[in-house]
Design a protein around this motif. Structure first.
Motif, PDB file in Angstrom:
ATOM      1  N   MET A 120      48.890  48.210  36.958  1.00 17.01           N
ATOM      2  CA  MET A 120      50.280  47.747  37.036  1.00 17.01           C
ATOM      3  C   MET A 120      51.257  48.860  37.420  1.00 17.01           C
ATOM      4  N   LYS A 121      50.756  50.092  37.564  1.00 14.04           N
ATOM      5  CA  LYS A 121      51.652  51.245  37.760  1.00 14.04           C
ATOM      6  C   LYS A 121      52.625  51.037  38.924  1.00 14.04           C
ATOM      7  N   ALA A 122      52.099  50.675  40.086  1.00 15.13           N
ATOM      8  CA  ALA A 122      52.951  50.522  41.277  1.00 15.13           C
ATOM      9  C   ALA A 122      53.969  49.399  41.079  1.00 15.13           C
ATOM     10  N   HIS A 123      53.547  48.317  40.438  1.00 11.96           N
ATOM     11  CA  HIS A 123      54.443  47.166  40.227  1.00 11.96           C
ATOM     12  C   HIS A 123      55.563  47.533  39.245  1.00 11.96           C
ATOM     13  N   ARG A 124      55.200  48.326  38.229  1.00 13.46           N
ATOM     14  CA  ARG A 124      56.233  48.750  37.268  1.00 13.46           C
ATOM     15  C   ARG A 124      57.205  49.710  37.926  1.00 13.46           C
ATOM     16  N   GLU A 125      56.682  50.608  38.770  1.00 14.08           N
ATOM     17  CA  GLU A 125      57.548  51.600  39.431  1.00 14.08           C
ATOM     18  C   GLU A 125      58.508  50.956  40.415  1.00 14.08           C
ATOM     19  N   ARG A 126      58.037  49.953  41.137  1.00 14.24           N
ATOM     20  CA  ARG A 126      58.922  49.309  42.127  1.00 14.24           C
ATOM     21  C   ARG A 126      59.769  48.208  41.503  1.00 14.24           C
ATOM     22  N   LYS A 127      59.644  48.071  40.174  1.00 14.54           N
ATOM     23  CA  LYS A 127      60.423  47.080  39.422  1.00 14.54           C
ATOM     24  C   LYS A 127      60.213  45.669  39.969  1.00 14.54           C
ATOM     25  N   ALA A 128      58.939  45.283  40.061  1.00 16.96           N
ATOM     26  CA  ALA A 128      58.584  43.925  40.496  1.00 16.96           C
ATOM     27  C   ALA A 128      59.205  42.922  39.526  1.00 16.96           C
ATOM     28  N   THR A 129      59.419  41.713  39.992  1.00 11.85           N
ATOM     29  CA  THR A 129      59.979  40.684  39.114  1.00 11.85           C
ATOM     30  C   THR A 129      58.870  40.149  38.202  1.00 11.85           C
ATOM     31  N   ALA A 130      59.289  39.507  37.130  1.00  8.54           N
ATOM     32  CA  ALA A 130      58.321  38.901  36.208  1.00  8.54           C
ATOM     33  C   ALA A 130      57.494  37.835  36.927  1.00  8.54           C
ATOM     34  N   GLU A 131      58.138  37.066  37.807  1.00  3.77           N
ATOM     35  CA  GLU A 131      57.438  36.004  38.543  1.00  3.77           C
ATOM     36  C   GLU A 131      56.361  36.589  39.457  1.00  3.77           C
ATOM     37  N   GLU A 132      56.720  37.661  40.205  1.00  2.00           N
ATOM     38  CA  GLU A 132      55.740  38.314  41.100  1.00  2.00           C
ATOM     39  C   GLU A 132      54.561  38.847  40.290  1.00  2.00           C
ATOM     40  N   THR A 133      54.874  39.466  39.165  1.00  2.00           N
ATOM     41  CA  THR A 133      53.840  40.084  38.332  1.00  2.00           C
ATOM     42  C   THR A 133      52.908  39.026  37.752  1.00  2.00           C
ATOM     43  N   THR A 134      53.481  37.910  37.315  1.00  5.17           N
ATOM     44  CA  THR A 134      52.644  36.815  36.826  1.00  5.17           C
ATOM     45  C   THR A 134      51.715  36.337  37.931  1.00  5.17           C
ATOM     46  N   GLU A 135      52.220  36.233  39.153  1.00  4.43           N
ATOM     47  CA  GLU A 135      51.389  35.755  40.268  1.00  4.43           C
ATOM     48  C   GLU A 135      50.228  36.721  40.535  1.00  4.43           C
ATOM     49  N   ILE A 136      50.456  38.017  40.394  1.00  2.83           N
ATOM     50  CA  ILE A 136      49.393  39.017  40.552  1.00  2.83           C
ATOM     51  C   ILE A 136      48.317  38.775  39.489  1.00  2.83           C
ATOM     52  N   ILE A 137      48.751  38.543  38.255  1.00  2.00           N
ATOM     53  CA  ILE A 137      47.820  38.286  37.151  1.00  2.00           C
ATOM     54  C   ILE A 137      47.036  36.997  37.402  1.00  2.00           C
ATOM     55  N   MET A 138      47.740  35.945  37.840  1.00  4.69           N
ATOM     56  CA  MET A 138      47.079  34.657  38.100  1.00  4.69           C
ATOM     57  C   MET A 138      46.035  34.788  39.212  1.00  4.69           C
ATOM     58  N   ASN A 139      46.334  35.600  40.232  1.00  6.31           N
ATOM     59  CA  ASN A 139      45.365  35.805  41.319  1.00  6.31           C
ATOM     60  C   ASN A 139      44.092  36.458  40.803  1.00  6.31           C
ATOM     61  N   GLU A 140      44.231  37.380  39.839  1.00  9.00           N
ATOM     62  CA  GLU A 140      43.040  38.032  39.270  1.00  9.00           C
ATOM     63  C   GLU A 140      42.230  37.045  38.434  1.00  9.00           C
ATOM     64  N   ILE A 141      42.907  36.174  37.697  1.00  8.76           N
ATOM     65  CA  ILE A 141      42.188  35.136  36.933  1.00  8.76           C
ATOM     66  C   ILE A 141      41.465  34.201  37.906  1.00  8.76           C
ATOM     67  N   ARG A 142      42.159  33.833  38.999  1.00  8.52           N
ATOM     68  CA  ARG A 142      41.578  32.942  40.022  1.00  8.52           C
ATOM     69  C   ARG A 142      40.306  33.574  40.613  1.00  8.52           C
ATOM     70  N   LYS A 143      40.361  34.871  40.894  1.00 11.19           N
ATOM     71  CA  LYS A 143      39.182  35.566  41.458  1.00 11.19           C
ATOM     72  C   LYS A 143      37.995  35.477  40.500  1.00 11.19           C
ATOM     73  N   LEU A 144      38.261  35.672  39.201  1.00 16.64           N
ATOM     74  CA  LEU A 144      37.171  35.591  38.203  1.00 16.64           C
ATOM     75  C   LEU A 144      36.577  34.190  38.181  1.00 16.64           C
ATOM     76  N   ILE A 145      37.434  33.170  38.209  1.00 23.01           N
ATOM     77  CA  ILE A 145      36.947  31.783  38.196  1.00 23.01           C
ATOM     78  C   ILE A 145      36.084  31.525  39.419  1.00 23.01           C
ATOM     79  N   ASN A 146      36.559  31.937  40.604  1.00 23.91           N
ATOM     80  CA  ASN A 146      35.810  31.704  41.841  1.00 23.91           C
ATOM     81  C   ASN A 146      34.508  32.471  41.873  1.00 23.91           C
ATOM     82  N   GLU A 147      34.499  33.681  41.332  1.00 24.46           N
ATOM     83  CA  GLU A 147      33.286  34.501  41.361  1.00 24.46           C
ATOM     84  C   GLU A 147      32.227  34.007  40.385  1.00 24.46           C
ATOM     85  N   TYR A 148      32.626  33.515  39.214  1.00 26.15           N
ATOM     86  CA  TYR A 148      31.652  33.201  38.158  1.00 26.15           C
ATOM     87  C   TYR A 148      31.434  31.710  37.923  1.00 26.15           C
ATOM     88  N   ARG A 149      32.152  30.863  38.637  1.00 24.86           N
ATOM     89  CA  ARG A 149      32.004  29.421  38.436  1.00 24.86           C
ATOM     90  C   ARG A 149      30.594  28.961  38.777  1.00 24.86           C
TER      91      ARG A 149
END
Length: 193
Positions: A164-193
């Motif tokens: 999260m370092k770069a996102h915190r430094e560039r002061k990403a919005t909460a919405e953008e940051t949530t979307e980054i997190i959701m994409n990582e969850i999505r990748k796990l679902i797609n990889e292990y389903r």
């Protein structure tokens, strides 16, 4: 032994033979320090399943109504849960979540805010991004991959912490940051389903 440890042992003993947990990536959860554990939400048992399979105790927000149920209302706080008023901004719950992370504990959160009716990953709410940006906690995505059917394998996948370092430094919005997190969850679902 704490009540949490006792309850975890009992629940593992009861649920593991039924759901045949396959736990992947448990080592990805840092051994110390604040951790925001962000998980998809497909069933009422998700907080239990994510919590009992994690190597560290997990704190969760739970809907305020649970704390008013006879007997259960007395047990829930001993299971590291704290109340949240749904459908509105609950400042007290936000403060408590930040405090859990700053004190170096694991805080489990369902970014979607509610269970998915279809089992598919829904849209994340800004809350996950809020907690990720307001603390130095490690952000660990987690995927619970069903179905919740007796004697069928249920996968619990803990992903690698998200940098999260770069996102915190560039002061990403909460919405953008949530979307980054959701994409990582999505990748796990797609990889292990």
């Amino acid at each position: 032994m704490t009540f949490y440890s006792f309850a975890k042992s009992v629940l593992l003993g009861v649920l593991k033979p039924i759901y045949r947990f396959e736990v992947i990536g448990r080592e990805n959860l840092p051994k110390s320090g604040g951790v925001l554990l962000c998980t998809n939400h497909i069933h009422n048992f998700d907080p239990i399943v994510a919590g009992i399979n994690a190597p560290r105790p997990v704190h969760f927000m739970a809907k305020e109504e649970l704390f008013n149920v006879p007997i259960l209302g007395k047990l829930v706080p001993h299971l590291n849960a704290f109340p949240v008023k749904r459908g509105m901004s609950d400042r007290e719950a936000l403060r408590k979540g930040l405090s859990v992370l700053k004190e170096g504990h694991v805080f489990g959160l369902f970014p979607e805010g509610t269970r998915s009716k279809t089992g598919e990953l829904g849209k994340g709410l800004a809350g996950a991004g809020f907690f990720a940006l307001r603390t130095d906690a490690e952000i660990v995505p987690c995927a619970i991959i069903g179905p919740y059917k007796a004697f069928k394998r249920l996968k619990v996948v803990y992903g690698k912490p998200i940098d999260m370092k770069a996102h915190r430094e560039r002061k990403a919005t909460a919405e953008e940051t949530t979307e980054i997190i959701m994409n990582e969850i999505r990748k796990l679902i797609n990889e292990y389903r």
